[in-house]
Design a protein around this motif. Structure first.
Motif, mmCIF file in Angstrom:
data_model
loop_
_atom_site.group_PDB
_atom_site.id
_atom_site.type_symbol
_atom_site.label_atom_id
_atom_site.label_comp_id
_atom_site.label_asym_id
_atom_site.label_seq_id
_atom_site.Cartn_x
_atom_site.Cartn_y
_atom_site.Cartn_z
ATOM 1 N N ARG A 63 5.688 6.380 -5.127
ATOM 2 C CA ARG A 63 5.567 7.699 -5.387
ATOM 3 C C ARG A 63 5.033 8.587 -4.946
ATOM 4 O O ARG A 63 5.585 9.876 -4.671
ATOM 5 N N ALA A 64 3.589 8.369 -4.480
ATOM 6 C CA ALA A 64 3.007 9.357 -3.687
ATOM 7 C C ALA A 64 3.583 9.766 -2.268
ATOM 8 O O ALA A 64 3.782 10.671 -2.142
ATOM 9 N N LEU A 65 4.379 8.669 -1.494
ATOM 10 C CA LEU A 65 4.620 9.115 -0.380
ATOM 11 C C LEU A 65 6.287 10.005 -0.603
ATOM 12 O O LEU A 65 6.293 10.877 0.152
ATOM 13 N N ALA A 66 6.984 9.543 -1.618
ATOM 14 C CA ALA A 66 8.041 10.052 -1.883
ATOM 15 C C ALA A 66 7.758 11.846 -2.365
ATOM 16 O O ALA A 66 8.623 12.513 -1.973
ATOM 17 N N LEU A 67 6.828 11.897 -2.958
ATOM 18 C CA LEU A 67 6.468 13.421 -3.215
ATOM 19 C C LEU A 67 5.734 14.114 -2.150
ATOM 20 O O LEU A 67 5.958 15.451 -2.199
ATOM 21 N N GLY A 68 5.062 13.591 -1.211
ATOM 22 C CA GLY A 68 4.780 14.115 -0.165
ATOM 23 C C GLY A 68 3.392 14.278 -0.154
ATOM 24 O O GLY A 68 2.604 14.678 -0.908
ATOM 25 N N LEU A 69 2.471 13.885 1.056
ATOM 26 C CA LEU A 69 1.136 13.877 1.235
ATOM 27 C C LEU A 69 0.936 14.542 2.631
ATOM 28 O O LEU A 69 1.761 14.435 3.581
ATOM 29 N N ASP A 70 -0.451 15.088 2.844
ATOM 30 C CA ASP A 70 -0.797 15.552 3.889
ATOM 31 C C ASP A 70 -0.735 14.511 4.980
ATOM 32 O O ASP A 70 -0.520 13.270 4.678
ATOM 33 N N ASP A 71 -0.687 14.782 6.019
ATOM 34 C CA ASP A 71 -0.467 13.758 7.292
ATOM 35 C C ASP A 71 -1.646 12.550 7.302
ATOM 36 O O ASP A 71 -1.203 11.519 7.397
ATOM 37 N N GLU A 72 -2.766 13.083 7.001
ATOM 38 C CA GLU A 72 -3.793 11.802 6.970
ATOM 39 C C GLU A 72 -3.521 10.964 5.918
ATOM 40 O O GLU A 72 -3.506 9.703 5.990
ATOM 41 N N ARG A 73 -3.472 11.529 4.736
ATOM 42 C CA ARG A 73 -3.157 10.657 3.333
ATOM 43 C C ARG A 73 -1.744 9.973 3.497
ATOM 44 O O ARG A 73 -1.773 8.762 3.230
ATOM 45 N N ARG A 74 -0.702 10.702 4.114
ATOM 46 C CA ARG A 74 0.482 9.825 4.390
ATOM 47 C C ARG A 74 0.348 8.730 5.423
ATOM 48 O O ARG A 74 0.730 7.538 4.959
ATOM 49 N N THR A 75 -0.346 8.685 6.288
ATOM 50 C CA THR A 75 -0.840 7.647 6.952
ATOM 51 C C THR A 75 -1.539 6.416 6.663
ATOM 52 O O THR A 75 -1.240 5.269 6.609
ATOM 53 N N ARG A 76 -2.517 6.952 5.808
ATOM 54 C CA ARG A 76 -3.346 6.067 5.051
ATOM 55 C C ARG A 76 -2.482 5.346 3.994
ATOM 56 O O ARG A 76 -2.424 4.131 3.805
ATOM 57 N N ALA A 77 -1.459 6.231 3.144
ATOM 58 C CA ALA A 77 -0.575 5.447 2.135
ATOM 59 C C ALA A 77 0.315 4.505 2.601
ATOM 60 O O ALA A 77 0.694 3.471 2.252
ATOM 61 N N THR A 78 1.001 4.868 3.933
ATOM 62 C CA THR A 78 1.928 3.933 4.712
ATOM 63 C C THR A 78 0.887 2.803 5.053
ATOM 64 O O THR A 78 1.752 1.588 4.676
ATOM 65 N N ILE A 79 -0.152 2.703 5.638
ATOM 66 C CA ILE A 79 -0.656 1.564 5.921
ATOM 67 C C ILE A 79 -1.062 0.767 4.684
ATOM 68 O O ILE A 79 -0.857 -0.588 4.828
ATOM 69 N N GLN A 80 -1.704 1.345 3.742
ATOM 70 C CA GLN A 80 -1.924 0.624 2.550
ATOM 71 C C GLN A 80 -0.989 -0.036 1.592
ATOM 72 O O GLN A 80 -0.787 -1.108 1.309
ATOM 73 N N LEU A 81 0.505 0.825 1.789
ATOM 74 C CA LEU A 81 1.555 0.143 1.157
ATOM 75 C C LEU A 81 1.938 -0.798 1.851
ATOM 76 O O LEU A 81 2.344 -1.914 1.477
ATOM 77 N N ALA A 82 2.271 -0.840 3.303
ATOM 78 C CA ALA A 82 2.308 -1.889 4.204
ATOM 79 C C ALA A 82 1.545 -3.177 3.873
ATOM 80 O O ALA A 82 1.928 -4.100 3.944
ATOM 81 N N SER A 83 0.432 -3.113 3.877
ATOM 82 C CA SER A 83 -0.574 -4.147 3.441
ATOM 83 C C SER A 83 -0.305 -4.935 2.222
ATOM 84 O O SER A 83 -0.165 -5.967 2.059
ATOM 85 N N THR A 84 -0.035 -3.685 1.162
ATOM 86 C CA THR A 84 0.196 -4.221 -0.232
ATOM 87 C C THR A 84 1.540 -5.150 -0.298
ATOM 88 O O THR A 84 1.504 -6.280 -0.896
ATOM 89 N N ILE A 85 2.446 -4.846 0.194
ATOM 90 C CA ILE A 85 3.947 -5.256 0.191
ATOM 91 C C ILE A 85 3.917 -6.696 1.148
ATOM 92 O O ILE A 85 4.597 -7.499 0.789
ATOM 93 N N ARG A 86 2.973 -6.559 2.359
ATOM 94 C CA ARG A 86 2.933 -7.960 2.957
ATOM 95 C C ARG A 86 2.140 -9.030 2.052
ATOM 96 O O ARG A 86 2.862 -10.200 2.155
ATOM 97 N N ASN A 87 1.360 -8.538 1.201
ATOM 98 C CA ASN A 87 0.716 -9.545 0.412
ATOM 99 C C ASN A 87 1.682 -9.978 -0.714
ATOM 100 O O ASN A 87 1.399 -11.120 -1.270
#
Length: 162
Positions: A63-87
């Motif tokens: 939801r956060a990524l779909a709504l839009g984040l600044d570049d740093e948070r977007r990168t962090r959210a992408t990394i964190q989401l990817a780690s989460t879904i890997r788990n």
């Protein structure tokens, strides 16, 4: 928002809080923001993620990524989401997200973090040699010596010659 973010950062920095207390404190701060505030959703996701509640975190990150984040948070959210879904066993999607992030900004401040999590996802996908190569390429520039050698060996691993 600076005062709000400072208060969020204070919660994250407080080592005396339990995981549940972090979630409660972040949720209370998020409640001060509009329901569709991407940054508040990102912080709520991170609190759940760090507590091992990956299923709850996944939806909030998306939801956060779909709504839009600044570049740093977007990168962090992408990394964190990817780690989460890997788990959560979604390795292919994790790989796709991390590969895109890794390739997106080779000189970005979180590039090495993207490399580290991309390497972890590669291991989960059964590609340990490729993961080792990727991790060594990310590590090499930080070495006080042997940068060129380690980079060369990492490329040999990637090419199947090591």
């Amino acid at each position: 928002m600076d005062d709000w973010q400072d208060r969020v950062d204070t919660v994250w920095a407080d080592d005396t809080l339990t995981e549940t207390q972090v979630i409660d404190a972040i949720d209370a701060l998020a409640a001060e923001r509009p329901e569709d505030d991407a940054v508040a959703l990102f912080e709520r996701a991170g609190a759940r993620d760090s507590a091992g509640l990956e299923s709850e975190a996944e939806d909030l990150y998306r939801r956060a990524l779909a709504l839009g984040l600044d570049d740093e948070r977007r990168t962090r959210a992408t990394i964190q989401l990817a780690s989460t879904i890997r788990n959560l066993g979604k390795v292919d999607e994790s790989l796709a997200l991390l590969r895109a992030e890794y390739e997106r900004e080779p000189r970005g401040p979180l590039h090495d973090a993207a490399a580290a999590f991309y390497a972890l996802a590669l291991v989960s996908a059964g590609e340990a040699e490729r993961a080792a190569s990727l991790a060594l390429v990310a590590l090499a520039p930080h070495l006080p010596r042997y940068t060129r050698s380690v980079t060369g060996y990492a490329r040999e691993i990637a090419d199947g010659h090591a």
